[in-house]
Design an enzyme around this catalytic site. Structure first.
Site, PDB file in Angstrom:
ATOM      1  N   GLN A 146     -26.101  16.261  63.953  1.00  0.00           N
ATOM      2  CA  GLN A 146     -25.729  16.793  65.509  1.00  0.00           C
ATOM      3  C   GLN A 146     -26.980  16.865  66.037  1.00  0.00           C
ATOM      4  O   GLN A 146     -26.661  16.788  67.422  1.00  0.00           O
ATOM      5  CB  GLN A 146     -25.164  18.237  65.254  1.00  0.00           C
ATOM      6  CG  GLN A 146     -23.839  18.242  64.461  1.00  0.00           C
ATOM      7  CD  GLN A 146     -23.315  19.551  64.285  1.00  0.00           C
ATOM      8  OE1 GLN A 146     -23.676  20.260  63.515  1.00  0.00           O
ATOM      9  NE2 GLN A 146     -22.541  19.957  65.406  1.00  0.00           N
TER      10      GLN A 146
ATOM     11  N   ARG B 111     -32.665  27.777  62.055  1.00  0.00           N
ATOM     12  CA  ARG B 111     -31.758  27.366  60.980  1.00  0.00           C
ATOM     13  C   ARG B 111     -31.578  25.861  61.300  1.00  0.00           C
ATOM     14  O   ARG B 111     -30.934  25.504  62.267  1.00  0.00           O
ATOM     15  CB  ARG B 111     -30.574  28.143  60.864  1.00  0.00           C
ATOM     16  CG  ARG B 111     -29.324  27.659  59.650  1.00  0.00           C
ATOM     17  CD  ARG B 111     -28.386  28.608  59.685  1.00  0.00           C
ATOM     18  NE  ARG B 111     -27.436  27.923  59.053  1.00  0.00           N
ATOM     19  CZ  ARG B 111     -26.269  27.531  59.304  1.00  0.00           C
ATOM     20  NH1 ARG B 111     -26.000  27.479  60.881  1.00  0.00           N
ATOM     21  NH2 ARG B 111     -25.382  26.923  58.788  1.00  0.00           N
TER      22      ARG B 111
ATOM     23  N   HIS C  49     -24.835  19.922  55.287  1.00  0.00           N
ATOM     24  CA  HIS C  49     -24.118  20.221  56.492  1.00  0.00           C
ATOM     25  C   HIS C  49     -23.180  18.979  56.891  1.00  0.00           C
ATOM     26  O   HIS C  49     -23.576  18.271  57.897  1.00  0.00           O
ATOM     27  CB  HIS C  49     -24.879  20.408  57.675  1.00  0.00           C
ATOM     28  CG  HIS C  49     -24.536  21.095  58.803  1.00  0.00           C
ATOM     29  ND1 HIS C  49     -24.913  22.545  59.251  1.00  0.00           N
ATOM     30  CD2 HIS C  49     -23.463  21.063  59.616  1.00  0.00           C
ATOM     31  CE1 HIS C  49     -24.045  23.066  60.300  1.00  0.00           C
ATOM     32  NE2 HIS C  49     -23.074  22.307  60.286  1.00  0.00           N
TER      33      HIS C  49
ATOM     34  N   GLU D 141     -19.680  25.572  55.230  1.00  0.00           N
ATOM     35  CA  GLU D 141     -18.137  25.457  55.538  1.00  0.00           C
ATOM     36  C   GLU D 141     -17.452  24.652  54.500  1.00  0.00           C
ATOM     37  O   GLU D 141     -16.697  23.789  54.999  1.00  0.00           O
ATOM     38  CB  GLU D 141     -17.908  25.016  57.131  1.00  0.00           C
ATOM     39  CG  GLU D 141     -18.684  25.879  57.964  1.00  0.00           C
ATOM     40  CD  GLU D 141     -18.288  25.479  59.542  1.00  0.00           C
ATOM     41  OE1 GLU D 141     -18.364  26.474  60.355  1.00  0.00           O
ATOM     42  OE2 GLU D 141     -17.830  24.443  59.698  1.00  0.00           O
TER      43      GLU D 141
ATOM     44  N   ASN E  25     -20.061  31.810  59.323  1.00  0.00           N
ATOM     45  CA  ASN E  25     -19.897  31.172  60.483  1.00  0.00           C
ATOM     46  C   ASN E  25     -18.624  31.651  61.006  1.00  0.00           C
ATOM     47  O   ASN E  25     -17.725  31.679  60.509  1.00  0.00           O
ATOM     48  CB  ASN E  25     -19.812  29.490  60.256  1.00  0.00           C
ATOM     49  CG  ASN E  25     -20.810  28.810  59.955  1.00  0.00           C
ATOM     50  OD1 ASN E  25     -22.138  29.516  59.597  1.00  0.00           O
ATOM     51  ND2 ASN E  25     -20.923  27.640  59.759  1.00  0.00           N
TER      52      ASN E  25
ATOM     53  N   TYR F 291     -16.572  32.664  64.880  1.00  0.00           N
ATOM     54  CA  TYR F 291     -16.285  32.416  66.309  1.00  0.00           C
ATOM     55  C   TYR F 291     -15.199  33.042  67.067  1.00  0.00           C
ATOM     56  O   TYR F 291     -15.422  33.628  68.018  1.00  0.00           O
ATOM     57  CB  TYR F 291     -15.972  30.833  66.534  1.00  0.00           C
ATOM     58  CG  TYR F 291     -17.457  30.054  66.279  1.00  0.00           C
ATOM     59  CD1 TYR F 291     -18.420  29.720  67.337  1.00  0.00           C
ATOM     60  CD2 TYR F 291     -17.553  29.596  64.954  1.00  0.00           C
ATOM     61  CE1 TYR F 291     -19.519  28.836  66.905  1.00  0.00           C
ATOM     62  CE2 TYR F 291     -18.601  28.764  64.825  1.00  0.00           C
ATOM     63  CZ  TYR F 291     -19.488  28.287  65.587  1.00  0.00           C
ATOM     64  OH  TYR F 291     -20.734  27.747  65.316  1.00  0.00           O
TER      65      TYR F 291
ATOM     66  N   GLU G 242     -23.688  31.291  61.858  1.00  0.00           N
ATOM     67  CA  GLU G 242     -23.370  30.652  63.339  1.00  0.00           C
ATOM     68  C   GLU G 242     -22.398  31.638  64.027  1.00  0.00           C
ATOM     69  O   GLU G 242     -21.459  32.099  63.621  1.00  0.00           O
ATOM     70  CB  GLU G 242     -22.422  29.188  63.056  1.00  0.00           C
ATOM     71  CG  GLU G 242     -23.349  28.140  62.491  1.00  0.00           C
ATOM     72  CD  GLU G 242     -22.469  26.803  62.677  1.00  0.00           C
ATOM     73  OE1 GLU G 242     -21.039  26.767  63.181  1.00  0.00           O
ATOM     74  OE2 GLU G 242     -22.773  25.849  61.956  1.00  0.00           O
TER      75      GLU G 242
ATOM     76  N   TRP H  10     -25.435  29.658  67.551  1.00  0.00           N
ATOM     77  CA  TRP H  10     -24.761  28.219  67.555  1.00  0.00           C
ATOM     78  C   TRP H  10     -24.688  27.940  69.000  1.00  0.00           C
ATOM     79  O   TRP H  10     -23.588  28.513  69.421  1.00  0.00           O
ATOM     80  CB  TRP H  10     -23.833  27.943  66.684  1.00  0.00           C
ATOM     81  CG  TRP H  10     -23.508  26.525  66.456  1.00  0.00           C
ATOM     82  CD1 TRP H  10     -22.734  25.789  67.515  1.00  0.00           C
ATOM     83  CD2 TRP H  10     -24.177  25.667  65.925  1.00  0.00           C
ATOM     84  NE1 TRP H  10     -22.756  24.413  67.270  1.00  0.00           N
ATOM     85  CE2 TRP H  10     -23.708  24.201  66.170  1.00  0.00           C
ATOM     86  CE3 TRP H  10     -25.025  25.535  64.576  1.00  0.00           C
ATOM     87  CZ2 TRP H  10     -23.985  23.114  65.475  1.00  0.00           C
ATOM     88  CZ3 TRP H  10     -25.439  24.509  64.025  1.00  0.00           C
ATOM     89  CH2 TRP H  10     -25.084  23.301  64.352  1.00  0.00           C
TER      90      TRP H  10
ATOM     91  N   PHE I 273     -22.474  23.826  73.133  1.00  0.00           N
ATOM     92  CA  PHE I 273     -22.806  25.128  72.703  1.00  0.00           C
ATOM     93  C   PHE I 273     -23.916  25.701  73.058  1.00  0.00           C
ATOM     94  O   PHE I 273     -24.501  26.859  72.821  1.00  0.00           O
ATOM     95  CB  PHE I 273     -22.267  25.435  71.045  1.00  0.00           C
ATOM     96  CG  PHE I 273     -20.844  25.555  71.007  1.00  0.00           C
ATOM     97  CD1 PHE I 273     -20.298  26.593  70.399  1.00  0.00           C
ATOM     98  CD2 PHE I 273     -19.931  24.306  70.995  1.00  0.00           C
ATOM     99  CE1 PHE I 273     -19.053  26.880  70.029  1.00  0.00           C
ATOM    100  CE2 PHE I 273     -18.708  24.475  70.578  1.00  0.00           C
ATOM    101  CZ  PHE I 273     -17.944  25.777  70.257  1.00  0.00           C
TER     102      PHE I 273
END
Length: 514
Positions: A42, A98, A142, A188, A330, A332, A403, A446, A462
């Site tokens: 990413q 991280r 990841h 995840e 993680n 959100y 995250e 994140w 983000f």
């Protein structure tokens, strides 16, 4: 930045809610870690440079897999700009960064010979972080499986992945473990299992009709998500066993597994909705954490999924049980759950159908089976509820919030008041969870920079720092949220000057980051 923009940011900071004005990092336990994160595909770019070979994400995006036709070929270009980024981390006041290791950059063939230039990059990044007192927290996997392993034996659907992933982790521990003390094995696994092998929104895009969100050409949504998750867990346990046997005593590090987590509210107080809510928690969170704590899947999963759910041998169960020093979360948002137990038990079922529940991301929506929201509801209390649930259901293990952030549906604006408010709320909720006895050790935003997002490419940034993806140099620029986070990290509890007053420092930092 232009002076006019700085003045606008100053004004917007004044407009932030004052409810959390007394919140300070000094309220958190000694040694609590605050950081921010990214991941290799990413953020790094340099996708075809210095010996790196394609991952499944390279293949997927170059074939037009993203709605905006974006790729991670260049993205934020941290591969070339890591020194600049580390200086931004220092200026922000991060304790820790991280990031993940690109398997196909370090081991271009998926196994065997190490790529010296890939090795040099990660050594240089780690050394640069340590030079400025920033703790590296390294994720080994990841999302970015080397394409060569997917081609050879279908990657995470094969038990062969356990040996190859363990060998990859062995290289990471051997080469970086003298300077890295925080390791997350896999990010995840629950989301990857569903997104890659059921809904097919992630590579390798496997699904079977009628379950995939797009046309299914290969795969089996009824079994493959469970097979992949099973192999993720076995690979994790193998890596932890290796680390504890060979490295941990001399490197003094800690190792854990990450799980994507949502808090779940029942749509009503009916018994059926309450049961559906617990069922969803068991399927989504317990699917991964139960084997680590108890050595097996949740009973409700075994009852509903039956033979489609793989079984652990007694030896595998014992290896899994206790195979973590911490749990990475993680988180959100929250969802609202409604029972759907009248659904047919005889028709073919995928993961979502197995839940016998419908869920929505907003109280105002009709509950439906949508795992990917287009916006993120603001529900900080949900994080506190989740932390208390982990405390009670799993014996209060050490937890890192790996995250937490806001970006889906948010325009790419420097004046990101919503993101600053979001972070303030969720950091406050983290503190509330700690005060209720949750064993939380750290919090990571994140993401540190705008990056290529797996769900939305470059459409929903983000980052704390804006990256101009149209600029060849990928210029970085602090957003309001970066300034808010920096001020929070540097503000002392007894200091009378509040976030809303200390604008000169914000101006100076922002100006220095042009």
């Amino acid at each position: 930045m232009r002076k006019e923009s700085l003045a606008l940011l100053a004004t917007l900071v004044l407009l932030l809610p004052t409810a959390e004005s007394n919140l300070s990092r000094d309220d958190f336990p000694p040694g609590f870690i605050f950081g921010a994160g990214t991941s290799a595909y990413q953020v790094e770019g340099a996708a075809a440079e210095d010996g790196r070979t394609p991952s499944i994400w390279d293949t997927y995006t170059r074939a037009g897999g993203m709605l905006d036709n974006s790729t991670g070929d260049v993205t934020s270009d941290q591969y070339h700009k890591y020194k600049e980024d580390v200086k931004l981390m220092v200026d922000t006041g991060l304790d820790s960064y991280r990031f993940s290791i690109s398997w196909s950059r370090l081991l271009p063939n998926g196994r065997g010979a190490i790529n010296p230039k890939g090795l040099a990059y990660y050594n240089n990044l780690i050394d640069e972080l340590l030079r400025y007192g920033i703790t590296p927290h390294v994720t080994i996997y990841h999302y970015d499986l080397p394409q060569v392993l997917e081609d050879e034996y279908e990657g995470w659907l094969s038990h062969k992945i356990v040996e190859d992933f363990t060998a990859f982790a062995d290289v990471c521990f051997r080469e970086f473990g003298d300077r890295v003390s925080q390791w997350t094995t896999i990010v995840e696994p629950n989301v990857i299992a569903i997104g890659s092998f059921d809904s097919a929104i992630f590579p390798p895009s496997r699904c079977s009709n009628p379950f995939g969100l797009f046309n299914c050409t290969v795969g089996d949504s009824t079994t493959e998500p469970y097979t992949a998750a099973h192999n993720f867990l076995l690979a994790h346990a193998s890596v932890v066993s290796l680390y504890r046997t060979k490295y941990q005593a001399k490197q003094n590090g800690r190792i854990g597994l990450n799980v994507y987590s949502m808090w779940c509210y029942p749509s009503t107080n009916s018994t059926l909705d309450l049961q559906a809510t617990q069922r969803l928690l068991d399927f989504f969170v317990g699917w991964i954490i139960n084997p680590l704590v108890f050595g097996d899947y949740p009973k409700v999963m075994k009852k509903i999924v039956r033979s489609r759910l793989p079984s652990f041998t007694e030896e595998q169960s014992e290896q899994l049980k206790g195979s973590f020093d911490f749990i990475g979360l993680n988180h959100y948002s929250s969802i609202w759950v409604k029972d759907n137990s009248d659904a047919s038990e005889t028709a073919p079922r995928d993961f979502n159908a197995d839940l016998f529940a419908k869920f929505a991301i907003s109280k105002n929506e009709t509950p439906g089976s949508q795992l990917v929201p287009t916006d993120i509801p603001f529900d900080p209390a949900g994080l506190q509820h989740l932390l208390e649930y982990i405390r009670d259901a799993y014996g209060n293990p050490p937890v890192y919030i790996e995250e937490n952030g806001y970006g889906l549906g948010l325009n790419n604006t420097i004046s990101d008041v919503k993101r600053a408010n979001y972070l303030s709320g969720y950091i406050g909720s983290t503190l509330d969870g700690i005060r209720k006895g949750a064993n939380v050790k750290g919090y990571y935003v994140w993401s540190f920079l705008d990056v290529f997002e797996f769900l939305s490419g470059f459409q929903s940034p983000f980052g704390l720092y804006h990256v101009d993806f149209k600029d060849e140099n990928r210029r970085r620029q602090p957003k309001l949220s970066a300034l808010w986070y920096s001020d929070f990290l540097k503000k002392k509890k007894k200091k009378k000057t509040s976030t809303n007053i200390n604008m000169m420092g914000l101006h100076q930092r922002s100006h220095s980051q042009r």
